[in-house]
Design a protein around this motif. Sequence first.
Motif, PDB file in Angstrom:
ATOM      1  N   ARG A   1       0.859  -1.189   0.000  1.00 25.03           N
ATOM      2  CA  ARG A   1       0.000   0.000   0.000  1.00 25.03           C
ATOM      3  C   ARG A   1       0.889   1.230   0.000  1.00 25.03           C
ATOM      4  O   ARG A   1       1.776   1.348   0.837  1.00 25.03           O
ATOM      5  CB  ARG A   1      -0.902   0.018   1.222  1.00 25.03           C
ATOM      6  N   LEU A   2       0.630   2.131  -0.938  1.00 24.47           N
ATOM      7  CA  LEU A   2       1.430   3.338  -1.063  1.00 24.47           C
ATOM      8  C   LEU A   2       0.536   4.528  -1.340  1.00 24.47           C
ATOM      9  O   LEU A   2      -0.460   4.415  -2.058  1.00 24.47           O
ATOM     10  CB  LEU A   2       2.426   3.204  -2.226  1.00 24.47           C
ATOM     11  N   THR A   3       0.916   5.673  -0.798  1.00 24.87           N
ATOM     12  CA  THR A   3       0.258   6.937  -1.099  1.00 24.87           C
ATOM     13  C   THR A   3       1.347   7.928  -1.462  1.00 24.87           C
ATOM     14  O   THR A   3       2.342   8.060  -0.752  1.00 24.87           O
ATOM     15  CB  THR A   3      -0.529   7.465   0.122  1.00 24.87           C
ATOM     16  N   GLY A   4       1.169   8.597  -2.592  1.00 21.12           N
ATOM     17  CA  GLY A   4       2.190   9.541  -3.016  1.00 21.12           C
ATOM     18  C   GLY A   4       1.751  10.355  -4.214  1.00 21.12           C
ATOM     19  O   GLY A   4       0.560  10.417  -4.550  1.00 21.12           O
ATOM     20  N   PHE A   5       2.733  10.977  -4.872  1.00 17.11           N
ATOM     21  CA  PHE A   5       2.499  11.878  -5.993  1.00 17.11           C
ATOM     22  C   PHE A   5       3.189  11.348  -7.247  1.00 17.11           C
ATOM     23  O   PHE A   5       4.290  10.797  -7.167  1.00 17.11           O
ATOM     24  CB  PHE A   5       3.051  13.276  -5.669  1.00 17.11           C
ATOM     25  N   LEU A   6       2.548  11.561  -8.400  1.00 17.79           N
ATOM     26  CA  LEU A   6       3.124  11.108  -9.663  1.00 17.79           C
ATOM     27  C   LEU A   6       4.249  12.039 -10.095  1.00 17.79           C
ATOM     28  O   LEU A   6       4.112  13.259 -10.068  1.00 17.79           O
ATOM     29  CB  LEU A   6       2.063  11.055 -10.759  1.00 17.79           C
ATOM     30  N   GLY A   7       5.341  11.447 -10.534  1.00 14.07           N
ATOM     31  CA  GLY A   7       6.486  12.221 -10.993  1.00 14.07           C
ATOM     32  C   GLY A   7       6.404  12.590 -12.458  1.00 14.07           C
ATOM     33  O   GLY A   7       7.184  13.404 -12.947  1.00 14.07           O
ATOM     34  N   ALA A   8       5.468  11.984 -13.189  1.00 13.42           N
ATOM     35  CA  ALA A   8       5.290  12.259 -14.616  1.00 13.42           C
ATOM     36  C   ALA A   8       3.872  11.856 -15.010  1.00 13.42           C
ATOM     37  O   ALA A   8       3.180  11.176 -14.259  1.00 13.42           O
ATOM     38  CB  ALA A   8       6.315  11.478 -15.441  1.00 13.42           C
ATOM     39  N   ALA A   9       3.468  12.265 -16.191  1.00 17.27           N
ATOM     40  CA  ALA A   9       2.168  11.866 -16.720  1.00 17.27           C
ATOM     41  C   ALA A   9       2.168  10.355 -16.967  1.00 17.27           C
ATOM     42  O   ALA A   9       3.227   9.757 -17.196  1.00 17.27           O
ATOM     43  CB  ALA A   9       1.882  12.610 -18.023  1.00 17.27           C
ATOM     44  N   PRO A  10       1.010   9.715 -16.921  1.00 19.20           N
ATOM     45  CA  PRO A  10       0.923   8.275 -17.184  1.00 19.20           C
ATOM     46  C   PRO A  10       1.479   7.932 -18.567  1.00 19.20           C
ATOM     47  O   PRO A  10       1.261   8.662 -19.535  1.00 19.20           O
ATOM     48  CB  PRO A  10      -0.576   7.984 -17.117  1.00 19.20           C
ATOM     49  N   GLU A  11       2.198   6.820 -18.625  1.00 19.83           N
ATOM     50  CA  GLU A  11       2.783   6.340 -19.882  1.00 19.83           C
ATOM     51  C   GLU A  11       1.954   5.143 -20.363  1.00 19.83           C
ATOM     52  O   GLU A  11       2.003   4.068 -19.773  1.00 19.83           O
ATOM     53  CB  GLU A  11       4.236   5.934 -19.626  1.00 19.83           C
ATOM     54  N   VAL A  12       1.192   5.338 -21.438  1.00 23.32           N
ATOM     55  CA  VAL A  12       0.299   4.301 -21.967  1.00 23.32           C
ATOM     56  C   VAL A  12       1.077   3.363 -22.878  1.00 23.32           C
ATOM     57  O   VAL A  12       1.833   3.806 -23.743  1.00 23.32           O
ATOM     58  CB  VAL A  12      -0.872   4.938 -22.746  1.00 23.32           C
ATOM     59  N   LYS A  13       0.865   2.051 -22.664  1.00 23.44           N
ATOM     60  CA  LYS A  13       1.529   1.030 -23.480  1.00 23.44           C
ATOM     61  C   LYS A  13       0.549  -0.095 -23.775  1.00 23.44           C
ATOM     62  O   LYS A  13      -0.515  -0.174 -23.178  1.00 23.44           O
ATOM     63  CB  LYS A  13       2.751   0.477 -22.753  1.00 23.44           C
ATOM     64  N   PHE A  14       0.945  -0.985 -24.680  1.00 23.64           N
ATOM     65  CA  PHE A  14       0.149  -2.160 -25.021  1.00 23.64           C
ATOM     66  C   PHE A  14       1.052  -3.379 -25.087  1.00 23.64           C
ATOM     67  O   PHE A  14       2.195  -3.283 -25.549  1.00 23.64           O
ATOM     68  CB  PHE A  14      -0.546  -1.967 -26.373  1.00 23.64           C
ATOM     69  N   THR A  15       0.548  -4.518 -24.610  1.00 19.35           N
ATOM     70  CA  THR A  15       1.288  -5.771 -24.725  1.00 19.35           C
ATOM     71  C   THR A  15       1.227  -6.227 -26.182  1.00 19.35           C
ATOM     72  O   THR A  15       0.519  -5.645 -27.009  1.00 19.35           O
ATOM     73  CB  THR A  15       0.692  -6.866 -23.821  1.00 19.35           C
ATOM     74  N   ASP A  16       1.954  -7.295 -26.510  1.00 18.86           N
ATOM     75  CA  ASP A  16       1.954  -7.833 -27.872  1.00 18.86           C
ATOM     76  C   ASP A  16       0.560  -8.215 -28.340  1.00 18.86           C
ATOM     77  O   ASP A  16       0.245  -8.119 -29.520  1.00 18.86           O
ATOM     78  CB  ASP A  16       2.881  -9.044 -27.969  1.00 18.86           C
TER      79      ASP A  16
END
Length: 110
Positions: free
Chosen positions: A9-24
């Motif tokens: 369990r973690l609570t914090g702040f994002l260091g960058a915008a979400p990086e969207v990816k897709f699997t094969d």
Amino acid sequence: MSTLSNSVRLTGFLGAAPEVKFTDNEKKYVKLSLATNHFRKNDQGDRVKEVNWHPIVLWEQQATLAEKYLDKGSKIAVEGRLVSRYYTDKDGIKRHSMEVFVNEIDFLRN
């Protein structure tokens, strides 16, 4: 206690915008970098802030929500499990990484 065997369990702040990816096979996921702060006193009694960075992975529906609503600086709380990965980098060096695969996420106000 069996449910606590691999739980984070973690609570914090994002260091960058979400990086969207897709699997094969076109399964959507988002990678986040989450900063958590820890405060301690040094030898002189001064309060010192330590920042730890955690790689976070969200899948499918959670990935879509993160892409839509989160940005750099967003505050979130996550619950998930640690996943260990081994890979060989471009220089042929074997590497190890740990990521948090999220089961549950809460979008918090800053």
